[in-house]
Design an enzyme around this catalytic site. Sequence first.
Site, short mmCIF file in Angstrom:
data_model
loop_
_atom_site.label_atom_id
_atom_site.label_comp_id
_atom_site.label_asym_id
_atom_site.label_seq_id
_atom_site.Cartn_x
_atom_site.Cartn_y
_atom_site.Cartn_z
N ASP A 1 3.54 -3.25 -0.36
CA ASP A 1 3.81 -3.27 -1.80
C ASP A 1 2.85 -4.22 -2.52
OD1 ASP A 1 4.98 -3.56 -4.39
OD2 ASP A 1 6.92 -3.01 -3.56
N THR B 1 7.16 -0.08 -8.35
CA THR B 1 7.47 0.18 -6.95
C THR B 1 8.21 1.49 -6.72
OG1 THR B 1 7.49 -2.18 -6.45
CG2 THR B 1 8.66 -0.73 -4.92
N ASN C 1 11.84 0.91 -12.17
CA ASN C 1 12.47 0.21 -11.06
C ASN C 1 13.94 -0.03 -11.32
OD1 ASN C 1 10.25 0.06 -9.42
ND2 ASN C 1 9.85 -2.12 -9.75
N ASP D 1 3.29 -8.05 -2.81
CA ASP D 1 3.85 -7.97 -4.16
C ASP D 1 4.56 -9.26 -4.56
OD1 ASP D 1 4.61 -6.12 -6.51
OD2 ASP D 1 6.55 -6.90 -5.89
N HIS E 1 0.84 0.09 -6.10
CA HIS E 1 0.20 -0.37 -7.33
C HIS E 1 -0.57 -1.65 -7.02
CE1 HIS E 1 3.24 -3.51 -7.42
NE2 HIS E 1 4.18 -2.59 -7.35
#
Length: 437
Positions: free
Chosen positions: A32, A68, A89, A192, A240
């Site tokens: 992530d 995510t 999200n 992330d 991302h």
Amino acid sequence: MKTRLELFLVAVTVIAVAGNPLRKKLLLISFDGFRWDYDQDVDTPCLDQLVQDGVKAKYINPPMLTMTGPSHFTTITGRWAEDHEVIHNVMFNTKTNLKVPYKETLRRSEWWDNGVVPLWITAQNQGLRTASFFYPGGGANYSGQTVNRALVESYGHPDDNETEWRQNIDKVMRWFSEEDFHLVTLYYGEPDNVGHAKGPDHPDRKEIIKQIDRTIGYLREAVIRHHLTDSLNVIITSDHGMTTVKKRPQVDEIILNKFVNLLKLTSFEILDYGGFGILTPRPGKEQEVFHALSNVPNLTVYKKNELPESFHLSKSKRLPPIVIVADLGFNLNSRFIVYINKGDHGYHNGEMDMKTIFRAFGPDFKKNFLSEPFDSIHIYPLMCELLQIKAAPHNGSITVTEKLLLDSGESTSGGSKSYRMSVIPLMSMLLVTFAVA
């Protein structure tokens, strides 16, 4: 006693599903928030070796939204967010003002099950065994069908334990080697978390990338230990990127209530959440809200029906009438500043800071091959090709990614084309056999 036709159909099923010795297994790993260039300022010998031993894309274009849940679900379905309807999200209901935090949505099937079938279910319906290890959407029920084995990450679960990362790999390898799973999706919550907390330029982010690199090395050793070198394809990607959030004096922060009376003019909002915001004006107030927000610096406001076609969001039934996208690095605040992240995402997917990674290796992939960038929706048909299954309706195309694969003459499996070449003569022989029986 079975008729000849019934015996024929049984035989074809056995050959097509269980009797295909050429079918390879597939592991999809997502880290992530792994920005496309995170390995360029860190020593990453294992990721570097993957460039020689497999394929690499210069970068991947994530979908809008660069979040995510939506982005992961686009990868596993091959559909844009306006089709699969996981459009934030936060699980929300504009009529009841329900807002459910991301980790709590992972078991809420009503958020994920909107008629689009994810790869796990499509593969299972064609005789394969699948599993999801913390992957977003893996714990949901899809019209009565669930993933064969699904582990869902609990709220507050630590994401950066390297020992646990290795244990997770060991468990997944056993699923492949001892239990004959065909598809496993494995999710890691870093980099992330560190990107949010410290920012993408912080030394701690670089340390997590080194940890990821060691994990990739451990994965490759595990593939060998479990004798999966010739039977397992691996795709490593993300959802991302990440950008530094500009921390300026309070007067320069985006506080939307300074420009529009949110309590008076809107009935629903999700604004204190990075670079992407949505809101529902009260009846008859849409133009007033849109006009007021159009004067706010460092953002772009859209009416849903006027969103750029490239966003692939305007057809969504869930999306509220007003969409706000902050300029890169600016965070949205509703009434006062509550946002403390030093890095974030959710911005325009055309921004380079939102781009992400793609690596792959295994018996069906070329070696030392560098691909031009492509959209993440194209990963889905690639996975279907590797698994040799018929894809569900999707927005991607295998023509975009088929150049990553060995030609049928080079590959140990030859992909689904080779599979069809091997099955069709067998089916023909069966037809003749049952016809004369």
